[in-house]
Scaffold this motif. Structure first.
Motif, PDB file in Angstrom:
ATOM      1  N   THR A   1     -10.633   2.702  39.699  1.00  0.00           N
ATOM      2  CA  THR A   1     -10.586   1.784  38.630  1.00  0.00           C
ATOM      3  C   THR A   1     -11.253   2.766  37.015  1.00  0.00           C
ATOM      4  OG1 THR A   1     -13.038   1.560  39.242  1.00  0.00           O
ATOM      5  CG2 THR A   1     -11.018  -0.088  40.112  1.00  0.00           C
ATOM      6  N   LEU A   2     -11.981   3.760  37.225  1.00  0.00           N
ATOM      7  CA  LEU A   2     -12.603   4.380  35.970  1.00  0.00           C
ATOM      8  C   LEU A   2     -11.310   5.778  35.595  1.00  0.00           C
ATOM      9  CD1 LEU A   2     -14.590   5.055  34.285  1.00  0.00           C
ATOM     10  CD2 LEU A   2     -15.375   7.209  35.908  1.00  0.00           C
TER      11      LEU A   2
ATOM     12  N   LYS B   1      -5.753  -0.985  47.818  1.00  0.00           N
ATOM     13  CA  LYS B   1      -5.975  -1.428  46.273  1.00  0.00           C
ATOM     14  C   LYS B   1      -6.832  -0.725  45.359  1.00  0.00           C
ATOM     15  CE  LYS B   1      -4.078  -5.586  47.439  1.00  0.00           C
ATOM     16  NZ  LYS B   1      -3.892  -5.967  46.545  1.00  0.00           N
ATOM     17  N   CYS B   2      -7.699   0.401  46.539  1.00  0.00           N
ATOM     18  CA  CYS B   2      -7.962   1.702  45.450  1.00  0.00           C
ATOM     19  C   CYS B   2      -7.017   3.058  44.818  1.00  0.00           C
ATOM     20  CB  CYS B   2      -8.739   2.365  46.053  1.00  0.00           C
ATOM     21  SG  CYS B   2     -10.727   0.971  46.577  1.00  0.00           S
ATOM     22  N   MET B   3      -5.952   2.838  46.723  1.00  0.00           N
ATOM     23  CA  MET B   3      -5.391   3.971  46.531  1.00  0.00           C
ATOM     24  C   MET B   3      -3.865   3.534  45.191  1.00  0.00           C
ATOM     25  SD  MET B   3      -4.611   5.655  49.842  1.00  0.00           S
ATOM     26  CE  MET B   3      -5.027   4.490  51.325  1.00  0.00           C
ATOM     27  N   GLU B   4      -3.362   2.338  44.977  1.00  0.00           N
ATOM     28  CA  GLU B   4      -3.075   1.149  43.677  1.00  0.00           C
ATOM     29  C   GLU B   4      -3.335   1.974  42.910  1.00  0.00           C
ATOM     30  OE1 GLU B   4      -1.750  -3.084  44.708  1.00  0.00           O
ATOM     31  OE2 GLU B   4      -1.505  -2.324  46.594  1.00  0.00           O
ATOM     32  N   ASN B   5      -4.380   1.773  42.681  1.00  0.00           N
ATOM     33  CA  ASN B   5      -5.637   2.167  41.339  1.00  0.00           C
ATOM     34  C   ASN B   5      -5.094   3.743  40.873  1.00  0.00           C
ATOM     35  OD1 ASN B   5      -5.860  -0.458  40.651  1.00  0.00           O
ATOM     36  ND2 ASN B   5      -8.049   0.397  41.027  1.00  0.00           N
ATOM     37  N   ILE B   6      -5.456   4.557  41.769  1.00  0.00           N
ATOM     38  CA  ILE B   6      -4.808   6.182  42.093  1.00  0.00           C
ATOM     39  C   ILE B   6      -3.552   6.183  41.346  1.00  0.00           C
ATOM     40  CG2 ILE B   6      -4.843   8.288  42.845  1.00  0.00           C
ATOM     41  CD1 ILE B   6      -7.893   7.430  44.192  1.00  0.00           C
ATOM     42  N   ASN B   7      -2.747   5.531  41.882  1.00  0.00           N
ATOM     43  CA  ASN B   7      -1.776   6.336  41.817  1.00  0.00           C
ATOM     44  C   ASN B   7      -1.297   5.301  40.974  1.00  0.00           C
ATOM     45  OD1 ASN B   7       1.037   7.248  42.896  1.00  0.00           O
ATOM     46  ND2 ASN B   7       1.866   4.628  43.543  1.00  0.00           N
ATOM     47  N   ALA B   8      -1.610   3.586  39.836  1.00  0.00           N
ATOM     48  CA  ALA B   8      -1.038   3.788  38.648  1.00  0.00           C
ATOM     49  C   ALA B   8      -1.432   4.507  37.313  1.00  0.00           C
ATOM     50  CB  ALA B   8      -1.871   2.462  38.393  1.00  0.00           C
ATOM     51  N   PHE B   9      -2.674   5.355  38.195  1.00  0.00           N
ATOM     52  CA  PHE B   9      -2.947   6.265  37.269  1.00  0.00           C
ATOM     53  C   PHE B   9      -2.398   7.586  36.762  1.00  0.00           C
ATOM     54  CE2 PHE B   9      -5.033  10.587  36.706  1.00  0.00           C
ATOM     55  CZ  PHE B   9      -5.117  10.776  35.603  1.00  0.00           C
ATOM     56  N   LEU B  10      -1.715   7.392  38.015  1.00  0.00           N
ATOM     57  CA  LEU B  10      -0.784   9.250  38.385  1.00  0.00           C
ATOM     58  C   LEU B  10       0.205   9.314  37.345  1.00  0.00           C
ATOM     59  CD1 LEU B  10      -1.780  10.507  41.810  1.00  0.00           C
ATOM     60  CD2 LEU B  10      -2.162  11.550  40.091  1.00  0.00           C
ATOM     61  N   GLU B  11       0.807   8.044  37.174  1.00  0.00           N
ATOM     62  CA  GLU B  11       2.079   7.289  36.482  1.00  0.00           C
ATOM     63  C   GLU B  11       1.238   7.553  34.989  1.00  0.00           C
ATOM     64  OE1 GLU B  11       3.748   3.513  39.585  1.00  0.00           O
ATOM     65  OE2 GLU B  11       4.095   4.776  40.788  1.00  0.00           O
ATOM     66  N   ALA B  12       0.626   6.318  35.420  1.00  0.00           N
ATOM     67  CA  ALA B  12       0.533   6.763  33.541  1.00  0.00           C
ATOM     68  C   ALA B  12       0.788   7.530  33.072  1.00  0.00           C
ATOM     69  CB  ALA B  12      -0.453   6.083  33.596  1.00  0.00           C
TER      70      ALA B  12
ATOM     71  N   LEU C   1     -16.320  15.765  33.869  1.00  0.00           N
ATOM     72  CA  LEU C   1     -17.076  13.644  33.862  1.00  0.00           C
ATOM     73  C   LEU C   1     -17.754  13.589  32.928  1.00  0.00           C
ATOM     74  CD1 LEU C   1     -18.483  14.097  37.365  1.00  0.00           C
ATOM     75  CD2 LEU C   1     -16.646  12.588  36.823  1.00  0.00           C
ATOM     76  N   GLU C   2     -17.942  14.472  31.518  1.00  0.00           N
ATOM     77  CA  GLU C   2     -18.728  14.384  30.079  1.00  0.00           C
ATOM     78  C   GLU C   2     -17.515  13.633  29.614  1.00  0.00           C
ATOM     79  OE1 GLU C   2     -21.228  17.389  29.564  1.00  0.00           O
ATOM     80  OE2 GLU C   2     -22.456  16.972  30.311  1.00  0.00           O
ATOM     81  N   TRP C   3     -16.504  14.448  29.358  1.00  0.00           N
ATOM     82  CA  TRP C   3     -15.339  14.233  28.936  1.00  0.00           C
ATOM     83  C   TRP C   3     -14.773  12.810  29.011  1.00  0.00           C
ATOM     84  CZ3 TRP C   3      -9.939  12.947  30.085  1.00  0.00           C
ATOM     85  CH2 TRP C   3      -8.849  13.193  29.089  1.00  0.00           C
ATOM     86  N   VAL C   4     -14.507  11.680  30.727  1.00  0.00           N
ATOM     87  CA  VAL C   4     -14.410  11.005  30.487  1.00  0.00           C
ATOM     88  C   VAL C   4     -15.068  10.033  30.555  1.00  0.00           C
ATOM     89  CG1 VAL C   4     -13.935   9.031  33.264  1.00  0.00           C
ATOM     90  CG2 VAL C   4     -12.815  11.574  33.155  1.00  0.00           C
ATOM     91  N   LYS C   5     -16.227  10.399  30.810  1.00  0.00           N
ATOM     92  CA  LYS C   5     -17.512   9.519  30.120  1.00  0.00           C
ATOM     93  C   LYS C   5     -17.459   9.282  28.746  1.00  0.00           C
ATOM     94  CE  LYS C   5     -22.406   9.213  30.432  1.00  0.00           C
ATOM     95  NZ  LYS C   5     -23.989  10.189  31.010  1.00  0.00           N
ATOM     96  N   LEU C   6     -17.092  10.214  28.014  1.00  0.00           N
ATOM     97  CA  LEU C   6     -16.883  10.354  26.386  1.00  0.00           C
ATOM     98  C   LEU C   6     -15.991   9.070  26.044  1.00  0.00           C
ATOM     99  CD1 LEU C   6     -18.124  11.445  23.255  1.00  0.00           C
ATOM    100  CD2 LEU C   6     -16.232  12.734  23.924  1.00  0.00           C
ATOM    101  N   VAL C   7     -14.768   9.468  26.607  1.00  0.00           N
ATOM    102  CA  VAL C   7     -13.816   9.059  25.866  1.00  0.00           C
ATOM    103  C   VAL C   7     -14.172   6.699  26.497  1.00  0.00           C
ATOM    104  CG1 VAL C   7     -11.395   8.245  26.662  1.00  0.00           C
ATOM    105  CG2 VAL C   7     -12.030  10.703  26.602  1.00  0.00           C
ATOM    106  N   THR C   8     -14.437   6.727  27.835  1.00  0.00           N
ATOM    107  CA  THR C   8     -14.134   5.789  28.378  1.00  0.00           C
ATOM    108  C   THR C   8     -15.541   4.705  28.036  1.00  0.00           C
ATOM    109  OG1 THR C   8     -15.161   6.300  30.218  1.00  0.00           O
ATOM    110  CG2 THR C   8     -12.572   5.763  30.359  1.00  0.00           C
ATOM    111  N   GLY C   9     -16.256   5.158  27.810  1.00  0.00           N
ATOM    112  CA  GLY C   9     -17.542   4.624  27.141  1.00  0.00           C
ATOM    113  C   GLY C   9     -18.808   4.472  28.389  1.00  0.00           C
ATOM    114  N   GLU C  10     -18.235   4.338  30.023  1.00  0.00           N
ATOM    115  CA  GLU C  10     -18.656   4.400  31.443  1.00  0.00           C
ATOM    116  C   GLU C  10     -19.778   4.761  31.110  1.00  0.00           C
ATOM    117  OE1 GLU C  10     -17.831   2.110  33.076  1.00  0.00           O
ATOM    118  OE2 GLU C  10     -16.490   0.648  31.653  1.00  0.00           O
TER     119      GLU C  10
END
Length: 187
Positions: free
Chosen positions: A60-61, A85-96, A32-41
């Motif tokens: 979304t994150l 819609k949320c599961m579409e986001n998760i699936n799009a992340f996995l494909e990416a 989570l700290e790495w995700v925070k660092l990379v995304t800036g969220e």
């Protein structure tokens, strides 16, 4: 969501308990700290399973994260909180993630995150993505990826290896512990 489902019982409960026992709070905090660092969220970085789930459940994150690797790899990020819609986001992340070089065996299924079934595999996927980050100019995360170690042997070396008798074929050197095999027991 997961809270509307009946609890598992019997062998299924044992299997689910085994999966949950693999989850490590410290590695989740690092992820989570790495995700925070990379995304800036500005996200909470508590490592417990519930916190990780709350941060990542809508996907979304995760989509923003892979878009930092390669701009536009996830073309549309759904802002809706509807389940599909949320599961579409998760699936799009996995494909990416697979396009970015994460091996398919280190990804997770959408349901693992959406229904909190296997958050350990979600963290493993983030670690694997973190190893690929240095290839895209981002700070790396997770164990270092192995490098190729190619060895070239000459024909002489390869032929010399054929003359060595492996210990799997047996030897008469060393301890002779099986010397009395087949004899009658002396009383």
């Amino acid at each position: 969501m997961a809270e509307y489902r009946a609890g598992k019982a019997g062998i299924n409960a044992e299997a689910q308990a085994r999966i949950h026992s693999k989850y490590n709070n410290d590695i989740a905090v690092e992820a989570l700290e790495w995700v925070k660092l990379v995304t800036g969220e500005n996200i909470p970085t508590a490592g417990d399973a519930d916190s990780l789930y709350e941060v990542l459940k809508d996907g979304t994150l995760l989509c923003k994260l892979v878009n930092k690797f390669q701009d536009g790899i996830v073309k549309k990020i759904n802002q809706s909180t509807m389940a599909f819609k949320c599961m579409e986001n998760i699936n799009a992340f996995l494909e990416a993630a697979v396009k970015l070089g994460v091996p398919a065996q280190e990804t997770f299924q959408t349901i693992d995150l959406w229904e909190k079934q296997n958050l350990y595999s979600v963290v493993i996927c983030l670690q694997s993505l973190g190893r690929k980050a240095s290839n895209y100019g981002l700070p790396a995360f997770g164990p270092k990826e192995a490098e190729k170690n190619v060895r070239d042997f000459s024909e002489e070396q390869l032929k010399a290896g054929q003359n060595v008798i492996s210990l799997q074929y047996g030897t008469n050197k060393g301890q002779q512990s099986g010397i009395s095999f087949g004899n009658r027991r002396q009383m």
